[in-house]
Design an enzyme around this catalytic site. Structure first.
Site, PDB file in Angstrom:
ATOM      1  N   HIS A  27       0.850  -1.179   0.000  1.00 16.96           N
ATOM      2  CA  HIS A  27       0.000   0.000   0.000  1.00 16.96           C
ATOM      3  C   HIS A  27       0.889   1.234   0.000  1.00 16.96           C
ATOM      4  O   HIS A  27       1.715   1.412   0.908  1.00 16.96           O
ATOM      5  CB  HIS A  27      -0.902   0.027   1.236  1.00 16.96           C
ATOM      6  CG  HIS A  27      -2.026  -0.951   1.182  1.00 16.96           C
ATOM      7  ND1 HIS A  27      -3.199  -0.799   1.901  1.00 16.96           N
ATOM      8  CD2 HIS A  27      -2.192  -2.089   0.479  1.00 16.96           C
ATOM      9  CE1 HIS A  27      -4.008  -1.809   1.649  1.00 16.96           C
ATOM     10  NE2 HIS A  27      -3.403  -2.620   0.792  1.00 16.96           N
ATOM     11  N   GLU A  62      -4.168   6.523  -3.160  1.00 21.46           N
ATOM     12  CA  GLU A  62      -3.688   5.262  -2.594  1.00 21.46           C
ATOM     13  C   GLU A  62      -3.463   4.265  -3.724  1.00 21.46           C
ATOM     14  O   GLU A  62      -4.349   4.027  -4.539  1.00 21.46           O
ATOM     15  CB  GLU A  62      -4.699   4.678  -1.609  1.00 21.46           C
ATOM     16  CG  GLU A  62      -4.205   3.367  -0.995  1.00 21.46           C
ATOM     17  CD  GLU A  62      -5.234   2.695  -0.106  1.00 21.46           C
ATOM     18  OE1 GLU A  62      -5.066   2.746   1.126  1.00 21.46           O
ATOM     19  OE2 GLU A  62      -6.194   2.131  -0.645  1.00 21.46           O
ATOM     20  N   GLU A 107     -11.892 -12.790  -0.063  1.00 28.08           N
ATOM     21  CA  GLU A 107     -12.036 -12.383   1.330  1.00 28.08           C
ATOM     22  C   GLU A 107     -13.039 -11.244   1.470  1.00 28.08           C
ATOM     23  O   GLU A 107     -13.870 -11.220   2.387  1.00 28.08           O
ATOM     24  CB  GLU A 107     -10.656 -11.966   1.874  1.00 28.08           C
ATOM     25  CG  GLU A 107     -10.585 -11.799   3.384  1.00 28.08           C
ATOM     26  CD  GLU A 107     -10.723 -10.353   3.815  1.00 28.08           C
ATOM     27  OE1 GLU A 107     -10.750 -10.104   5.040  1.00 28.08           O
ATOM     28  OE2 GLU A 107     -10.835  -9.466   2.933  1.00 28.08           O
TER      29      GLU A 107
END
Length: 247
Positions: free
Chosen positions: A144, A163, A178
């Protein structure tokens, strides 16, 4: 956009209506700037990708996705975090208004792409979190990077944050699954599924390492070379004649 008239019990005064309209304009501009920062970064990524393909006969990037938060999503996050309706505060505290996800083939590619991107002179690194070297407890892996890039508007350059997530195909597949499971169970995932997801993350990590090992073994035996443009016989003849003339 058509202004909606609130119920009589929620009727706003003329001053309040004017204030809400001004806030709407400010938020619209904020989101526009974040659309522009995505355009800036996608251009950089495209150039770096093509250069890598040309120079090294290899493109480390499989695919790219991007998004800007919707007005509703942004306002809900402002409300959850109890932030003031101050654009400067929102710019600083909410760093994922604009988001880009880069999917690579191998683990080494993720770090290579991050290095190429953050080496740009006009890209300022705000923060980097390495969840590949240090996965989250549930097995989540990704790089990230919170990056600040100038967007050139009529009033001059405006620094805007984006981001960037960089992960392998296996990591991306796991993260997608997930997310769907957490959405289905509204965050209350049964312990059995949590354990299965963690084990699946370990399997995905093993697959990444094995595929990278095979890739390295295959390509280590190949001579270095670079891709080139499509020079046909006539182009090669002209190039040869020009080189002789320059000699």
């Amino acid at each position: 956009m058509t202004d909606r008239i609130p119920p009589s019990s929620m009727a706003l005064t003329p001053g309040q209506v004017s204030s809400v309209r001004a806030l709407r304009r400010d938020f619209s501009r904020l989101l526009m700037e974040h659309r522009f920062v995505i355009d800036e970064l996608l251009t950089k990524i495209s150039i770096l990708s093509e250069e890598s393909s040309h120079t090294h006969s290899y493109n480390p990037i499989e695919h790219i996705t991007s998004r800007v938060k919707s007005p509703r999503s942004l306002l809900e996050k402002v409300n959850r975090r109890e932030l003031p309706l101050d654009l400067d505060v929102i710019r600083t505290k909410i760093t994922d208004i604009a988001g880009i996800r880069i999917t690579c083939t191998f683990i080494a590619d993720t770090y290579h792409v991050l290095d190429m991107l953050t080496s740009q002179n006009d890209v300022r690194v705000v923060e980097i979190k390495d969840y590949i070297a240090h996965p989250k407890p549930n097995g989540y892996k990704s790089l990230h990077a919170i990056l600040e890039v100038p967007v050139f508007l009529s009033g001059g350059p405006t620094p805007v944050i984006c981001e960037v997530q960089i992960r392998t195909i296996a990591m991306d597949f796991w993260a997608s699954l997930e997310h769907k499971i957490h959405y289905k169970f509204a965050g209350e995932v049964p312990d059995r599924l949590v354990e299965e997801l963690t084990r699946a993350a370990e399997v995905a990590g093993q697959l990444d390492r094995k595929m990278e090992q095979l890739h390295t073994e295959v390509h280590d035996s190949e001579p270095d070379g670079s891709s080139s443009e499509d020079f046909d016989d006539e182009a090669m003849r002209t190039l040869w004649e020009l080189s002789r003339r320059e000699a």
